[in-house]
Design a protein around this motif. Structure first.
Motif, PDB file in Angstrom:
ATOM      1  N   GLY A 282      17.217  69.283  33.798  1.00 10.94           N
ATOM      2  CA  GLY A 282      17.937  68.563  34.838  1.00 10.94           C
ATOM      3  C   GLY A 282      17.929  69.304  36.164  1.00 10.94           C
ATOM      4  N   GLY A 283      19.023  69.219  36.897  1.00  7.08           N
ATOM      5  CA  GLY A 283      19.136  69.884  38.189  1.00  7.08           C
ATOM      6  C   GLY A 283      19.573  71.314  38.040  1.00  7.08           C
ATOM      7  N   ALA A 284      20.793  71.603  38.550  1.00  4.79           N
ATOM      8  CA  ALA A 284      21.325  72.953  38.433  1.00  4.79           C
ATOM      9  C   ALA A 284      21.559  73.293  36.962  1.00  4.79           C
ATOM     10  CB  ALA A 284      22.629  73.069  39.212  1.00  4.79           C
ATOM     11  N   VAL A 285      21.125  74.471  36.556  1.00  4.36           N
ATOM     12  CA  VAL A 285      21.250  74.877  35.159  1.00  4.36           C
ATOM     13  C   VAL A 285      22.718  75.088  34.816  1.00  4.36           C
ATOM     14  CG1 VAL A 285      20.612  76.604  33.439  1.00  4.36           C
ATOM     15  CG2 VAL A 285      19.008  76.005  35.257  1.00  4.36           C
ATOM     16  N   PRO A 286      23.238  74.433  33.761  1.00  5.33           N
ATOM     17  CA  PRO A 286      24.635  74.663  33.363  1.00  5.33           C
ATOM     18  C   PRO A 286      24.888  76.131  33.056  1.00  5.33           C
ATOM     19  CG  PRO A 286      23.700  72.767  32.212  1.00  5.33           C
ATOM     20  CD  PRO A 286      22.565  73.433  32.913  1.00  5.33           C
ATOM     21  N   ALA A 287      26.055  76.609  33.422  1.00  2.78           N
ATOM     22  CA  ALA A 287      26.368  78.028  33.243  1.00  2.78           C
ATOM     23  C   ALA A 287      26.224  78.471  31.802  1.00  2.78           C
ATOM     24  CB  ALA A 287      27.780  78.306  33.750  1.00  2.78           C
ATOM     25  N   ALA A 288      26.544  77.595  30.861  1.00  4.94           N
ATOM     26  CA  ALA A 288      26.534  77.969  29.450  1.00  4.94           C
ATOM     27  C   ALA A 288      25.192  77.716  28.764  1.00  4.94           C
ATOM     28  CB  ALA A 288      27.638  77.210  28.714  1.00  4.94           C
TER      29      ALA A 288
ATOM     30  N   PRO B  32      24.091  67.516  29.243  1.00  2.00           N
ATOM     31  CA  PRO B  32      23.241  68.657  28.882  1.00  2.00           C
ATOM     32  C   PRO B  32      23.539  69.204  27.489  1.00  2.00           C
ATOM     33  CG  PRO B  32      24.824  69.271  30.584  1.00  2.00           C
ATOM     34  CD  PRO B  32      24.875  67.785  30.456  1.00  2.00           C
ATOM     35  N   ALA B  33      24.806  69.152  27.060  1.00  2.00           N
ATOM     36  CA  ALA B  33      25.123  69.588  25.695  1.00  2.00           C
ATOM     37  C   ALA B  33      24.382  68.736  24.680  1.00  2.00           C
ATOM     38  CB  ALA B  33      26.632  69.514  25.456  1.00  2.00           C
ATOM     39  N   HIS B  34      24.333  67.443  24.920  1.00  2.00           N
ATOM     40  CA  HIS B  34      23.614  66.531  24.033  1.00  2.00           C
ATOM     41  C   HIS B  34      22.133  66.901  23.975  1.00  2.00           C
ATOM     42  CE1 HIS B  34      22.093  62.223  23.128  1.00  2.00           C
ATOM     43  NE2 HIS B  34      22.506  62.779  22.009  1.00  2.00           N
ATOM     44  N   ASP B  35      21.535  67.176  25.133  1.00  2.00           N
ATOM     45  CA  ASP B  35      20.120  67.560  25.159  1.00  2.00           C
ATOM     46  C   ASP B  35      19.886  68.840  24.371  1.00  2.00           C
ATOM     47  OD1 ASP B  35      19.639  65.383  26.783  1.00  2.00           O
ATOM     48  OD2 ASP B  35      19.607  66.548  28.646  1.00  2.00           O
ATOM     49  N   LEU B  36      20.752  69.822  24.574  1.00  2.00           N
ATOM     50  CA  LEU B  36      20.593  71.104  23.889  1.00  2.00           C
ATOM     51  C   LEU B  36      20.744  70.936  22.386  1.00  2.00           C
ATOM     52  CD1 LEU B  36      20.291  74.191  23.992  1.00  2.00           C
ATOM     53  CD2 LEU B  36      22.779  74.332  24.275  1.00  2.00           C
ATOM     54  N   LEU B  37      21.746  70.170  21.951  1.00  2.00           N
ATOM     55  CA  LEU B  37      21.988  70.013  20.518  1.00  2.00           C
ATOM     56  C   LEU B  37      20.882  69.210  19.842  1.00  2.00           C
ATOM     57  CD1 LEU B  37      25.857  69.512  20.497  1.00  2.00           C
ATOM     58  CD2 LEU B  37      24.556  71.563  19.896  1.00  2.00           C
ATOM     59  N   ARG B  38      20.320  68.231  20.527  1.00  2.00           N
ATOM     60  CA  ARG B  38      19.159  67.525  19.961  1.00  2.00           C
ATOM     61  C   ARG B  38      18.014  68.505  19.719  1.00  2.00           C
ATOM     62  NH1 ARG B  38      18.583  61.864  20.183  1.00  2.00           N
ATOM     63  NH2 ARG B  38      16.337  62.146  20.476  1.00  2.00           N
ATOM     64  N   TYR B  39      17.779  69.387  20.663  1.00  2.00           N
ATOM     65  CA  TYR B  39      16.731  70.392  20.493  1.00  2.00           C
ATOM     66  C   TYR B  39      17.030  71.288  19.289  1.00  2.00           C
ATOM     67  CZ  TYR B  39      14.027  74.649  21.245  1.00  2.00           C
ATOM     68  OH  TYR B  39      13.207  75.731  21.059  1.00  2.00           O
TER      69      TYR B  39
END
Length: 352
Positions: free
Chosen positions: A38-44, A107-114
């Motif tokens: 996405g855009g700015a990378v989430p801090a976590a 973004p959490a959804h994207d990370l967890l799918r991965y």
């Protein structure tokens, strides 16, 4: 990621699992994480950096979170360790810090799918020695339910691992009821693991005390919340298990039952004796002590306690079968705790 369990679902262990253990509580950390799309990378958003030939360090918020070994992502290494421990099947689930409840939902959804796809591929490479529990973004009910459906229907997972709380809200809170209703409908097992526990400000000592002392406290409160919210009274077919032997629940139950008898408001709130409700819950055996393990049988049914080791981290049970053998002489009970209970919890028909 291939998500190839769609064509090869982990429906059960091979013949060795009728005499070896099923370890419900093991964790996976991917070898690497993708760059945020996405855009700015989430801090976590996590990343990995090489440490040595068989270790890598997970970095979160620019800080080293934990250095882990290749056992977190290598099927051959895990299987070699399983054979040494007498474990026929491991149940793979994400390291709890990867739940990402504290991240924005998308973004959490994207990370967890991965991460779920990584677990699916690891299970396929294990040739029947692994079953799977994925993770979902519980901070967004619609996304969580959608990913739960993908885990079960597309990836062939046995169920889901969730945290003891979601950003401080305990899982017995009514806002999570739609998720549990969907899990019951799908026949998905739910394994509850401590995450970012309450009470850290009350601990005197190094950060590792979070795992040692705060985790079982948070799990006990999470399990108690499922009793005080009458979750299993509403959803009697839901299969839900708690890590670390149910944490402090065994010590909380006598007080909860006495309070239920004494306080009219608790009599109105709780639909059944807390002990009766506790018998509907599952727990792992991760208590590191034979007397405590025996005590769990006074809280949970003998058909609802399962091996849990917290493999592959340093703080894990290294000889779970020996622990059970030392605690119990009854051979039928040993078989239940070693593999039969977990096979039923995970709905592994071939092993049950």
């Amino acid at each position: 990621m291939s998500g190839s369990l769609r064509d090869h679902k982990p429906m059960g262990p091979g013949p060795r699992c009728t005499c070896c253990g099923i370890d419900l509580h093991t964790h996976v950390v991917p070898f690497e994480f993708p760059a945020y799309a996405g855009g700015a990378v989430p801090a976590a958003w996590p990343s990995m950096k090489a440490t040595d030939g068989c270790h890598r360090t997970m970095v979160v918020d620019g800080k080293n979170y934990r250095t882990v070994s290749e056992a977190c992502w290598s099927a051959p290494r895990r299987i070699a360790d399983m054979d040494a421990m007498g474990i026929g099947m491991q149940v793979l689930s994400p390291m709890p810090e990867l739940f990402s409840y504290w991240m924005d939902a998308a973004p959490a959804h994207d990370l967890l799918r991965y991460i779920n796809d990584v677990i699916a591929d690891l299970a396929v490479s294990g040739a029947g020695r692994f079953a799977c529990l994925g993770a979902v973004p519980l901070q967004d009910m619609d996304l969580a339910i959608a990913e739960l459906h993908r885990l079960v229907a597309e990836l062939g997972f046995a169920g889901v691992e969730i945290g003891s709380n979601v950003n401080g809200t305990v899982i017995g809170d009514p806002r999570f009821l739609p998720f549990f209703e969907e899990a019951e409908k799908l026949g998905a097992a739910v394994f509850v693991h401590a995450v970012r526990p309450a009470g850290m400000d009350r601990l005197a000592g190094p950060g590792q005390l979070q795992q040692v002392l705060a985790y079982p406290t948070d799990i006990g409160l999470a399990a108690a919340s499922c009793i005080t919210s009458n979750l299993l009274m509403k959803l009697p077919k839901l299969r839900i298990a708690f890590s670390h032997g149910g944490g402090t629940l065994a010590s909380l139950l006598p007080r909860l039952r006495e309070g239920w008898k004494v306080f009219p408001v608790l009599q109105e709130t709780l639909e059944a004796d807390p002990y009766e409700q506790a018998k509907l819950l599952y727990a792992d055996s991760l208590v590191y002590d034979e007397p405590t393990l025996r005590h769990l049988l006074t809280v949970f049914c003998r058909s609802r306690i399962m091996i849990g080791t917290d493999y592959p981290f340093n703080f894990h049970e290294r000889a779970p079968l020996s622990r059970i053998a030392a605690a119990f002489e009854d051979e039928d009970l040993r078989k239940k705790l070693t593999f039969a209970n977990a096979a039923a919890f995970l709905n592994l028909k071939e092993a049950a």
